[in-house]
Design a protein around this motif. Structure first.
Motif, PDB file in Angstrom:
ATOM      1  N   PRO A  63     -22.720  34.994  48.443  1.00 20.38           N
ATOM      2  CA  PRO A  63     -23.532  33.850  48.012  1.00 20.38           C
ATOM      3  C   PRO A  63     -24.647  34.297  47.076  1.00 20.38           C
ATOM      4  N   ARG A  64     -24.833  33.551  46.005  1.00 15.70           N
ATOM      5  CA  ARG A  64     -25.869  33.883  45.036  1.00 15.70           C
ATOM      6  C   ARG A  64     -27.000  32.871  45.145  1.00 15.70           C
ATOM      7  N   PHE A  65     -28.207  33.334  44.916  1.00 12.79           N
ATOM      8  CA  PHE A  65     -29.366  32.462  45.008  1.00 12.79           C
ATOM      9  C   PHE A  65     -30.343  32.812  43.896  1.00 12.79           C
ATOM     10  N   ALA A  66     -31.203  31.851  43.573  1.00 11.22           N
ATOM     11  CA  ALA A  66     -32.186  32.054  42.503  1.00 11.22           C
ATOM     12  C   ALA A  66     -33.392  31.180  42.793  1.00 11.22           C
ATOM     13  N   ALA A  76     -17.680  26.420  49.188  1.00 12.28           N
ATOM     14  CA  ALA A  76     -16.432  25.662  49.295  1.00 12.28           C
ATOM     15  C   ALA A  76     -16.190  24.794  48.066  1.00 12.28           C
ATOM     16  N   LYS A  77     -17.243  24.203  47.530  1.00 12.90           N
ATOM     17  CA  LYS A  77     -17.093  23.270  46.415  1.00 12.90           C
ATOM     18  C   LYS A  77     -17.365  23.904  45.058  1.00 12.90           C
ATOM     19  N   GLY A  78     -17.813  25.168  45.050  1.00 13.91           N
ATOM     20  CA  GLY A  78     -18.151  25.795  43.780  1.00 13.91           C
ATOM     21  C   GLY A  78     -19.286  25.079  43.093  1.00 13.91           C
ATOM     22  N   THR A  79     -20.315  24.725  43.851  1.00 14.68           N
ATOM     23  CA  THR A  79     -21.415  23.935  43.318  1.00 14.68           C
ATOM     24  C   THR A  79     -22.747  24.573  43.691  1.00 14.68           C
ATOM     25  N   THR A  80     -23.812  23.862  43.392  1.00 18.25           N
ATOM     26  CA  THR A  80     -25.162  24.361  43.671  1.00 18.25           C
ATOM     27  C   THR A  80     -25.868  23.401  44.614  1.00 18.25           C
ATOM     28  N   VAL A  81     -26.615  23.965  45.557  1.00 14.08           N
ATOM     29  CA  VAL A  81     -27.499  23.201  46.426  1.00 14.08           C
ATOM     30  C   VAL A  81     -28.932  23.579  46.071  1.00 14.08           C
ATOM     31  N   VAL A  82     -29.801  22.588  45.916  1.00 14.66           N
ATOM     32  CA  VAL A  82     -31.206  22.826  45.592  1.00 14.66           C
ATOM     33  C   VAL A  82     -32.033  22.722  46.864  1.00 14.66           C
ATOM     34  N   VAL A  83     -32.897  23.715  47.078  1.00 16.66           N
ATOM     35  CA  VAL A  83     -33.843  23.704  48.190  1.00 16.66           C
ATOM     36  C   VAL A  83     -35.241  23.627  47.594  1.00 16.66           C
ATOM     37  N   SER A  84     -35.986  22.589  47.961  1.00 20.50           N
ATOM     38  CA  SER A  84     -37.324  22.384  47.413  1.00 20.50           C
ATOM     39  C   SER A  84     -38.371  22.600  48.491  1.00 20.50           C
ATOM     40  N   GLU A 112     -26.010  29.690  37.799  1.00 16.97           N
ATOM     41  CA  GLU A 112     -24.900  30.451  38.385  1.00 16.97           C
ATOM     42  C   GLU A 112     -25.084  30.676  39.877  1.00 16.97           C
ATOM     43  N   ALA A 113     -26.076  30.041  40.470  1.00 14.15           N
ATOM     44  CA  ALA A 113     -26.395  30.302  41.872  1.00 14.15           C
ATOM     45  C   ALA A 113     -25.795  29.239  42.787  1.00 14.15           C
ATOM     46  N   HIS A 114     -25.497  29.651  44.004  1.00 15.92           N
ATOM     47  CA  HIS A 114     -25.079  28.695  45.026  1.00 15.92           C
ATOM     48  C   HIS A 114     -26.286  27.941  45.591  1.00 15.92           C
ATOM     49  N   VAL A 115     -27.417  28.637  45.726  1.00 13.74           N
ATOM     50  CA  VAL A 115     -28.633  28.021  46.244  1.00 13.74           C
ATOM     51  C   VAL A 115     -29.764  28.287  45.258  1.00 13.74           C
ATOM     52  N   ALA A 151     -33.711  34.720  23.015  1.00 17.89           N
ATOM     53  CA  ALA A 151     -32.778  35.574  23.755  1.00 17.89           C
ATOM     54  C   ALA A 151     -33.459  36.311  24.890  1.00 17.89           C
ATOM     55  N   GLU A 152     -34.780  36.500  24.785  1.00 16.70           N
ATOM     56  CA  GLU A 152     -35.524  37.243  25.816  1.00 16.70           C
ATOM     57  C   GLU A 152     -36.367  36.329  26.696  1.00 16.70           C
ATOM     58  N   CYS A 153     -36.268  35.026  26.500  1.00 18.49           N
ATOM     59  CA  CYS A 153     -37.161  34.073  27.162  1.00 18.49           C
ATOM     60  C   CYS A 153     -37.035  34.149  28.680  1.00 18.49           C
ATOM     61  N   PHE A 154     -38.169  34.307  29.339  1.00 14.30           N
ATOM     62  CA  PHE A 154     -38.164  34.400  30.804  1.00 14.30           C
ATOM     63  C   PHE A 154     -37.725  33.082  31.440  1.00 14.30           C
ATOM     64  N   ALA A 155     -38.209  31.964  30.924  1.00 13.42           N
ATOM     65  CA  ALA A 155     -37.855  30.665  31.501  1.00 13.42           C
ATOM     66  C   ALA A 155     -36.369  30.375  31.333  1.00 13.42           C
ATOM     67  N   GLU A 156     -35.826  30.685  30.152  1.00 16.30           N
ATOM     68  CA  GLU A 156     -34.401  30.459  29.919  1.00 16.30           C
ATOM     69  C   GLU A 156     -33.554  31.378  30.787  1.00 16.30           C
ATOM     70  N   ARG A 157     -34.033  32.597  30.982  1.00 17.45           N
ATOM     71  CA  ARG A 157     -33.304  33.530  31.842  1.00 17.45           C
ATOM     72  C   ARG A 157     -33.265  33.014  33.277  1.00 17.45           C
ATOM     73  N   ALA A 158     -34.406  32.471  33.753  1.00 18.69           N
ATOM     74  CA  ALA A 158     -34.450  31.922  35.114  1.00 18.69           C
ATOM     75  C   ALA A 158     -33.515  30.720  35.239  1.00 18.69           C
ATOM     76  N   ARG A 159     -33.462  29.879  34.213  1.00 16.91           N
ATOM     77  CA  ARG A 159     -32.567  28.717  34.250  1.00 16.91           C
ATOM     78  C   ARG A 159     -31.108  29.153  34.239  1.00 16.91           C
ATOM     79  N   ALA A 160     -30.791  30.191  33.476  1.00 18.50           N
ATOM     80  CA  ALA A 160     -29.415  30.681  33.431  1.00 18.50           C
ATOM     81  C   ALA A 160     -28.991  31.228  34.795  1.00 18.50           C
ATOM     82  N   GLU A 161     -29.893  31.974  35.440  1.00 12.96           N
ATOM     83  CA  GLU A 161     -29.584  32.505  36.767  1.00 12.96           C
ATOM     84  C   GLU A 161     -29.412  31.370  37.770  1.00 12.96           C
TER      85      GLU A 161
END
Length: 711
Positions: A117-120, A79-87, A220-223, A207-217
């Protein structure tokens, strides 16, 4: 990190189905059954998100709490076009959410939400393989006497070779996906900390960094699913590591304080100082680096002579040694100069690694010195010297100084609760019948209500204003200067504990001693296991006690017996679950890691009340801090710690609606001590007894029924 670009896909609230409709669809999709407690929790989470009021929600096993918080979280994010963090606190729950719950939830809700819904999943940078380090190699690590053992050198080499091969195969670089795993020493050769990272723009592998790729995903995630350690780093450090978010859901919230404390703990040893000196030695004048090396050697000689344990007074000798380390590290940093862009990535990586080590040494030395400045009653940090046990005449690791916060409530209050809406949930949040003991540790003001005077004392320096009550039993509210408002919900449990389980206290046994399990305890354990026909999880307050019980009973029991340490915990639990007659003995780390529904587990034995060790530096400092403010340190710290672990241990028994069994506590103090009522009120409402014959007959009936069902 910029806010996630989800706004183009946001949907107005009035166009979305309500939470009950979405929850019903989600439950149907996963093949579950909607439960009243689950519905109540989902509605409470939705209300908290909408109002900005924090929520503590206790939900017993079988309630379906994951869907209860994920459904309103996903609706809000869409609804808000934002991200929720689940720890979460454990890898197991992370994997459950990412591999099972969220994929099925996304598929079920997409048609209703109009958006998939997208999640990462996002972890700390050290959890991802660094391609640049794989190519260039790791800087020299602290000396380790064990490396002079050719067998260990060979094993390390094989592990590093395997990691290099894995680097060409993995799609994520996530350490947890490497099975079987490797040692921490091997992993250090292919990973970097956030301070050591060159940055995506400077690194040849950016450009191939695994950590940066995870942060980019994640951006763009809802959760986004993460862990308590990374949540703490994001809250406490200057560097933002999580995407922008306005809501955080803390599952396994009973672990939050310990995980934040761990992240906020500093460590200094002669080895870490000398490693920083070696790294700096390649980049600054020899004399400057030699000064740091000599300071590290001096610190090491002094620590070797000092007794281990909590330190309340800074001796002149240690003060001088720490000041020498601080000043020498500062001189190296000054000589290293400001960070600058190097033409060669290898040189840049070396400078980053050196700067990271030097800053860590310098800042920890400063913190150690500052910890002793206030009067004892006003201190916010505790310092202790750790000396690992001696093996074959040599210490496994050199002595090390540690400095940790006495309380983290102030940190959490200022960095978590003041900035976003927090939902804290677990199967175990009420201790002594109240949310207050854990709430105070988190930095929340008390709700009051059903609590003992002792338990209601402030635990650290976070004494709060009196609570303002309402008559609403589900959501009593309180405000502290209109800054923090929170509600509490006990969603209950689908289990009828009084009919499904017995709480047996061996009141007739002598009080536990310090010299291990007595014959009376071993006899009691044997008789209980034989009555149950095996099917036993033994949870011991120390590894020493677990091993003693296993060694002395293995040849006397009629059933197979496994002990923690015989194999990996996951394999032991698998064998325990597959063979109904098997028994498994372990210690605290098992208490939250065993989920075995069915007849393989019908008896949980706990040998003693798991109070923290009297010499535990953090717990003892916290008790002293409470007492200095007029509270009962034993109840606020030791009894609360024990109650939480007892509740977690007892929670291993009933994992499905058809489970039946006994929780046996062998420590008679549970029935006789004044604090026993607080501990009992922290456990599920099992049917209680202290009669050995009653409980043995019940176990025999359960065994007979399970055997008949298996035929």
């Amino acid at each position: 990190m910029p806010a996630p670009d989800l706004l183009s896909e946001s949907v107005t609230q009035d166009r979305l189905p309500d939470v009950p409709t979405l929850l019903a669809a989600a439950v149907e999709a996963v093949g579950g059954t909607e439960r009243p407690g689950q519905v109540r929790m989902a509605e409470a989470v939705e209300k908290a998100i909408a109002s900005g009021e924090h929520l503590a929600a206790q939900a017993g096993t079988g309630t379906g709490k994951s869907l209860a918080y994920l459904v309103p979280a996903v609706r809000h994010a869409v609804a808000k076009g934002t991200t929720v963090v689940v720890s979460t606190a454990t890898i197991a729950l992370q994997r459950q959410l990412v591999d099972r719950d969220l994929p099925r939830l996304a598929e079920a809700l997409a048609p209703l939400l109009g958006v998939e819904p997208r999640f990462a999943i996002l972890k700390g940078r050290r959890n991802y393989l660094c391609l640049h380090r794989v190519q260039t190699g790791a800087p020299e690590e602290p000396e380790d006497e064990g490396l002079f053992d050719p067998r260990r050198l060979s094993a390390l080499g094989r592990q590093v070779k395997r990691l290099h091969e894995w680097a060409d195969e993995t799609a994520t670089g996530d350490r947890d996906e490497l099975v079987p795993g490797v040692s921490e020493q091997a992993w250090r050769q292919v990973s970097v900390t956030a301070r050591e990272c060159l940055g995506a723009q400077r690194c040849p592998q950016g450009a191939e960094c695994f950590a940066e790729r995870a942060r980019a995903e994640a951006g763009e995630a809802h959760v986004v699913v993460t862990n308590h350690a990374l949540l703490a780093i994001d809250a406490l450090e200057d560097v933002q590591v999580l995407p922008e978010h306005d809501v955080v859901i803390v599952d396994e919230a009973h672990e939050l304080v310990d995980r934040v404390t761990s992240v906020a703990t500093g460590e200094l040893s002669a080895g870490s100082v000398e490693a920083a000196a070696r790294r700096a030695g390649r980049l600054v004048e020899d004399g400057i680096a030699d000064r740091l090396k000599e300071a590290g050697e001096g610190l090491g000689v002094l620590l070797d002579e000092m007794p281990p344990g909590r330190m309340d007074v800074l001796s002149p000798a240690l003060g001088n040694a720490l000041a020498a380390v601080r000043d020498a590290a500062h001189a190296c940093l000054t000589a290293l100069g400001p960070e600058r862009k190097e033409n060669d990535a290898g040189d840049m990586a070396a400078r980053k690694a050196a700067r990271s080590s030097l800053e860590d040494v310098h800042d920890t030395a400063v913190r150690l010195l500052d910890a002793f400045t206030p009067e004892i009653a006003s201190r916010t940090d505790v310092v202790w010297l750790d000396k690992p046990f001696v093996q074959e005449g040599r210490p496994r690791r050199p002595p090390s100084l540690h400095v940790a916060p006495i309380g983290v409530g102030g940190l959490l209050r200022g960095t978590l609760f003041d900035r976003r809406t927090a939902i804290l949930t677990s199967a175990t949040l009420t201790l002594g019948g109240s949310f207050d003991p854990l709430a105070r540790q988190w930095g929340l003001p008390p709700l009051g209500g059903n609590t003992t005077e002792d338990a209601a004392r402030p635990e650290t320096d976070d004494a709060a204003a009196p609570a303002a009550h309402t008559s609403d039993g589900d959501a009593a509210r309180t405000k502290d200067g209109d800054k923090i408002s929170w509600s509490a919900l006990d969603a209950g449990s689908p289990f009828d504990h009084a009919k499904a389980g017995i709480l047996y206290v061996a009141r007739h046994l002598p009080q536990p001693g310090r010299d291990g399990l007595t014959d009376a305890y071993l006899t009691e354990i044997t008789e209980l296991i034989e009555a149950a026909g095996g099917r036993t999880l033994g949870l011991f307050s120390s590894m020493r006690a677990a091993r003693q019980a296993a060694d002395e009973l293995k040849d006397h029991l009629s059933h197979p017996l496994l002990c923690q340490g015989d194999d990996s915990t996951s394999l032991l639990v698998k064998r325990f679950a597959e063979d109904e007659r098997t028994c498994l003995f372990g210690t605290l780390s098992l208490w939250q890691g065993v989920d075995v529904p069915g007849p393989s587990l019908q008896l949980v034995i706990m040998d003693r009340i798991p109070f923290p060790r009297p010499d535990d530096p953090v717990a003892s400092a916290r008790q002293r801090a409470v007492a200095a403010r007029g509270g009962n340190g034993f109840m606020a710290v030791a009894a609360t710690h024990a109650a939480l672990l007892l509740a977690q241990g007892a929670g291993r028994l009933l994992r499905s609606a058809s489970d039946r069994g006994v929780v046996a506590i062998l420590d008679p103090r549970f029935a006789t001590a004044r604090y026993g009522s607080f501990l009992r009120a922290s456990l599920p409402p099992f049917w209680p007894t202290t009669d050995p014959d009653v409980v043995r007959n019940a176990l025999r009936r359960l065994d007979a029924a399970a055997s008949a069902d298996a035929q």
